[in-house]
Enzyme design. Structure first.
Site, short mmCIF file in Angstrom:
data_model
loop_
_atom_site.label_atom_id
_atom_site.label_comp_id
_atom_site.label_asym_id
_atom_site.label_seq_id
_atom_site.Cartn_x
_atom_site.Cartn_y
_atom_site.Cartn_z
N CYS A 125 0.73 -1.15 -0.04
CA CYS A 125 -0.13 0.13 -0.07
C CYS A 125 0.81 1.23 0.07
CB CYS A 125 -1.09 -0.07 1.21
SG CYS A 125 -0.09 0.02 2.71
N SER A 156 -7.04 -0.68 10.62
CA SER A 156 -6.81 -1.20 9.04
C SER A 156 -5.75 -2.32 8.90
CB SER A 156 -6.76 0.05 8.30
OG SER A 156 -5.33 0.44 8.33
N ALA A 157 -5.01 -2.57 9.57
CA ALA A 157 -4.08 -3.53 9.62
C ALA A 157 -4.30 -4.81 10.30
CB ALA A 157 -2.55 -2.86 10.36
N GLY A 158 -4.42 -5.99 9.76
CA GLY A 158 -4.96 -6.99 10.20
C GLY A 158 -3.70 -7.89 10.35
N PRO A 159 -3.95 -8.96 10.64
CA PRO A 159 -2.69 -10.15 11.18
C PRO A 159 -1.71 -10.17 9.80
CG PRO A 159 -5.22 -11.25 10.85
CD PRO A 159 -5.17 -9.97 10.81
N ASN A 164 3.84 -9.22 8.28
CA ASN A 164 4.72 -8.91 7.31
C ASN A 164 5.17 -7.45 7.28
OD1 ASN A 164 4.32 -11.40 5.57
ND2 ASN A 164 2.17 -10.56 5.35
#
Length: 298
Positions: A125, A156-159, A164
């Protein structure tokens, strides 16, 4: 109008948001959405929209010879397994993971260079938000060094994003060099837990050879307009500030809200860029692609 059949692997947040964007395409038909969990919410949403689904993973895609383009919205490790299988099956892979099997793709910068590739990587992104600005500045001023700071809403930042982080910084930094043209690139990511959630902000620092303020601003303004054609929520928050040979630019990205909330501009710009790349590749397969303004700043 005839459309190119495509599949999405990975019915999570990214895959589902991408699905909604591709449903508006004039050149792509979503023929299949696949995952590995039968009860997946993303698969249920796809079925409710009349899209065929499967929980048998990539095997379901490989059994469909009419599917020409495959969007992989899983994770880096699965894509490393998927890539050779898709290549052997003669399918084009658009990789939204950090795997980077194929060349980096930033549609507004280098689509023409990789239009015929069988696997392209959508960088990150942060890369989609900042590489075009670095490329624009490099074209008129020569960028020796580029450093970007991407600030994302923690919500907004998932696993996948959290696991990563290293890949994010490494891939983004490399893309600043390979696609953006910077002599050296560096990337930093910040997950901001503020409530209400912040919009995605990207601060771009560049050291340039020719600090001509008028040329730099003109190039950046034009690039922003071109990105807004496929990411309407992309805007210049602080126009290029030239101090000696240092140029500072700040970009904000607001999501379209197709599936994800507006504050998830970081995810929206990835799905928007992938949809744009896929549509242009589909146009090539249909024989209707025509380069616009020479879609390359390199």
């Amino acid at each position: 109008m005839k459309k190119v059949k495509a599949a999405i692997i990975g019915p999570g947040n990214i895959g589902t948001d991408l699905m909604y964007k591709l449903l508006r395409s004039n050149y792509i038909e979503i023929a299949l959405m696949v995952g590995i969990y039968p009860q997946s919410e993303g698969l249920a949403r796809a079925r409710s929209l009349g899209i065929e689904t499967s929980h048998e993973g990539i095997g379901a895609v490989l059994r469909e010879p009419d599917i020409k383009i495959v969007f992989d919205a899983t994770a880096a490790k699965p894509h490393l397994k998927h890539a050779p299988l898709l290549r052997e099956a003669g399918k084009i892979a658009i990789d939204l993971t950090p795997a980077a099997v194929g060349p980096y793709m930033v549609p507004v910068v280098n689509i023409d260079e990789h239009l015929e590739a069988d696997n392209v990587n959508m960088v990150t992104c942060g890369g989609q938000a900042t590489v075009p600005i670095v490329a624009a500045i490099n074209r008129v001023a020569g960028v020796r060094y580029a450093e970007i700071v991407a600030s994302l809403a923690s919500k907004s930042a998932g696993p996948g994003t959290r696991q990563n982080i290293d890949e994010f910084t490494e891939t983004t930094a490399r893309a600043l060099e390979v696609v953006g043209g910077a002599g050296k690139g560096k990337a930093i990511i910040i997950l901001n837990p503020a409530e209400p959630p912040i919009m995605m902000h990207n601060t771009i620092y560049t050291l340039v050879e020719n600090p001509d303020e008028e040329l730099i601003k003109s190039a950046v303004f034009e690039m922003v307009k071109r990105i807004q054609e496929y990411v309407p929520g992309y805007r210049l928050q602080v126009e290029p500030l030239v101090e000696g040979n240092k140029v500072t630019t700040i970009i904000e990205v607001t999501g379209a809200g197709d599936y994800l909330p507006p504050y998830a501009g970081n995810l929206d710009i990835m799905t928007s860029a992938a949809a744009r790349a896929g549509e242009l590749m589909a146009m090539r397969l249909l024989g209707v692609y025509k380069p616009e303004r020479g879609d390359s700043c390199a």
